[in-house]
Design an enzyme around this catalytic site. Sequence first.
Site, PDB file in Angstrom:
ATOM      1  N   ASN A 131       0.817  -1.214   0.000  1.00 32.76           N
ATOM      2  CA  ASN A 131       0.000   0.000   0.000  1.00 32.76           C
ATOM      3  C   ASN A 131       0.850   1.264   0.000  1.00 32.76           C
ATOM      4  O   ASN A 131       0.425   2.297  -0.525  1.00 32.76           O
ATOM      5  CB  ASN A 131      -0.963  -0.010   1.187  1.00 32.76           C
ATOM      6  CG  ASN A 131      -2.059  -1.047   1.030  1.00 32.76           C
ATOM      7  OD1 ASN A 131      -2.369  -1.456  -0.089  1.00 32.76           O
ATOM      8  ND2 ASN A 131      -2.643  -1.481   2.134  1.00 32.76           N
ATOM      9  N   CYS A 190     -10.600  -4.609  -5.139  1.00 29.15           N
ATOM     10  CA  CYS A 190     -11.299  -5.555  -4.277  1.00 29.15           C
ATOM     11  C   CYS A 190     -12.791  -5.266  -4.223  1.00 29.15           C
ATOM     12  O   CYS A 190     -13.217  -4.113  -4.182  1.00 29.15           O
ATOM     13  CB  CYS A 190     -10.741  -5.499  -2.854  1.00 29.15           C
ATOM     14  SG  CYS A 190      -9.145  -6.290  -2.659  1.00 29.15           S
ATOM     15  N   PRO A 194     -16.175   4.722  -2.235  1.00 29.03           N
ATOM     16  CA  PRO A 194     -16.282   5.770  -3.250  1.00 29.03           C
ATOM     17  C   PRO A 194     -15.056   6.660  -3.297  1.00 29.03           C
ATOM     18  O   PRO A 194     -14.297   6.765  -2.339  1.00 29.03           O
ATOM     19  CB  PRO A 194     -17.516   6.558  -2.794  1.00 29.03           C
ATOM     20  CG  PRO A 194     -17.561   6.358  -1.310  1.00 29.03           C
ATOM     21  CD  PRO A 194     -17.056   4.959  -1.073  1.00 29.03           C
ATOM     22  N   ASP A 200     -15.378   9.898  -3.765  1.00 31.79           N
ATOM     23  CA  ASP A 200     -15.873  11.256  -3.500  1.00 31.79           C
ATOM     24  C   ASP A 200     -14.889  12.085  -2.683  1.00 31.79           C
ATOM     25  O   ASP A 200     -14.716  13.286  -2.934  1.00 31.79           O
ATOM     26  CB  ASP A 200     -17.210  11.203  -2.751  1.00 31.79           C
ATOM     27  CG  ASP A 200     -18.323  10.607  -3.592  1.00 31.79           C
ATOM     28  OD1 ASP A 200     -18.011  10.088  -4.677  1.00 31.79           O
ATOM     29  OD2 ASP A 200     -19.488  10.655  -3.164  1.00 31.79           O
ATOM     30  N   ILE A 256     -14.730  -0.101   9.165  1.00 30.45           N
ATOM     31  CA  ILE A 256     -14.070   0.609   8.073  1.00 30.45           C
ATOM     32  C   ILE A 256     -14.791   0.384   6.744  1.00 30.45           C
ATOM     33  O   ILE A 256     -15.143   1.333   6.054  1.00 30.45           O
ATOM     34  CB  ILE A 256     -12.595   0.186   7.944  1.00 30.45           C
ATOM     35  CG1 ILE A 256     -11.867   0.373   9.287  1.00 30.45           C
ATOM     36  CG2 ILE A 256     -11.903   0.991   6.846  1.00 30.45           C
ATOM     37  CD1 ILE A 256     -11.842   1.794   9.795  1.00 30.45           C
ATOM     38  N   ARG A 265      -7.887  -0.378  -7.304  1.00 34.32           N
ATOM     39  CA  ARG A 265      -8.418   0.898  -6.829  1.00 34.32           C
ATOM     40  C   ARG A 265      -7.327   1.956  -6.653  1.00 34.32           C
ATOM     41  O   ARG A 265      -7.588   3.150  -6.785  1.00 34.32           O
ATOM     42  CB  ARG A 265      -9.157   0.702  -5.509  1.00 34.32           C
ATOM     43  CG  ARG A 265     -10.371  -0.186  -5.610  1.00 34.32           C
ATOM     44  CD  ARG A 265     -11.278  -0.035  -4.402  1.00 34.32           C
ATOM     45  NE  ARG A 265     -11.839   1.301  -4.330  1.00 34.32           N
ATOM     46  CZ  ARG A 265     -12.930   1.702  -4.979  1.00 34.32           C
ATOM     47  NH1 ARG A 265     -13.560   0.876  -5.781  1.00 34.32           N
ATOM     48  NH2 ARG A 265     -13.378   2.930  -4.845  1.00 34.32           N
TER      49      ARG A 265
END
Length: 422
Positions: free
Chosen positions: A23, A118, A124, A126, A331, A94
């Site tokens: 990550n 995933c 989202p 946003d 989460i 993503r």
Amino acid sequence: MDSILVKGNGELRGQIPIAGAKNACLALMPATLLSDEPLTLTNAPRLSDIRTMTQLLQSLGAEVASLQGGQVLALSSHALTDHRADYDIVRKMRASILVLGPMLARDGHAVVSLPGGCAIGARPVDLHLKALEAMGADLDLRDGYIHAKAPAGGLRGARVAFPIVSVGATENALMAATLAKGTTVLENAAREPEIVDLARCLRRMGAQIEGEGSATITVQGVDRLGGATHPVVTDRIELGTYMLAPAICGGEVELLGGRIELVGAFCEKLDAAGISVEETERGLRVARRNGRVKAVDVTTEPFPGFPTDLQAQMMALLCTAEGTSVLEEKIFENRFMHAPELTRMGARIEVHGGTARVTGVEKLRGAPVMATDLRASVSLILAGLAAEGETVVSRVYHLDRGYERVEEKLSACGAQIRRIPG
């Protein structure tokens, strides 16, 4: 399609080297788009998601060379040929959205497909878009793409208050802010080690950043960024995953490169469950204390709380704990898709919305199971290590997105595990 065969019921002993954080690396790689000078990343993980990000950056005209068996990435964006991130690549992951902020900040325009990755509830974009809009970006969503333009003169520093903590949105806003005119203040920013690692890399490139690791990050924009060489931080999720292997199976394993501060809240739960964690000169040593693991309750939270990316693996441990555990997922939505597969192995799990109630059994039984996402895949492997008989985990392409050489690392400690080519 490959699968993983696991034969359980044996202790693990040995050492496991922990890779650089996936990550973190997926955010560091797009940082090359902020500069026309080279960026070199060391301690890079060798994963399919890294290859996907490489493919995406190359499609934009960036140069990416994989050196030393993939552990070093040499990147350069001195001459981008395109500012459009196509769906065919972006849909795979993503983290692809993280090219948006850098391209917009450096060149003033970008077109990026809405991302994939995933299948875990509503994730989202946003928050990313609102942060960039606060800096003056003009955004238009049409035909599945984000069309972004910076105002004349470039992005402007702004106060960005995130309504909820978001790692990805913090990363995108942080990178964009480095080249914005004036000061940007990110409030309710993510505090994860991956954010700290990104800020340190950007600072090496010449960015002026303060407050990373806290909820408020302040960025003073600069005219340009230079090149840098930066080591990718240790992967705390891989670390936590392999810490659970001896916890589930018994035995003792040393995790090379592990650090307590990366997994503090996780270690507290292991201690409560009866698992010993000790610091060594080279990392962390993990062993199960005498007797059966004890039930513990777990609530996922943003860092420094218990990480959502270790929830599935922790559930595998608690399936054989003495007593009943309650896991609350705060989460992401729909992140208990591994529970039905664990029940096929004899686990007793009741899921109600964002809460799972796990009543421990003495033994799990091997069974054919299917991975539904990245962390679910490794949780099923961990469960298989402790189960009687054979477990076959299918759809392990999820696994290859986040764990390098998992069969080699576990078999080196005595696990009976092998990949079956599909």
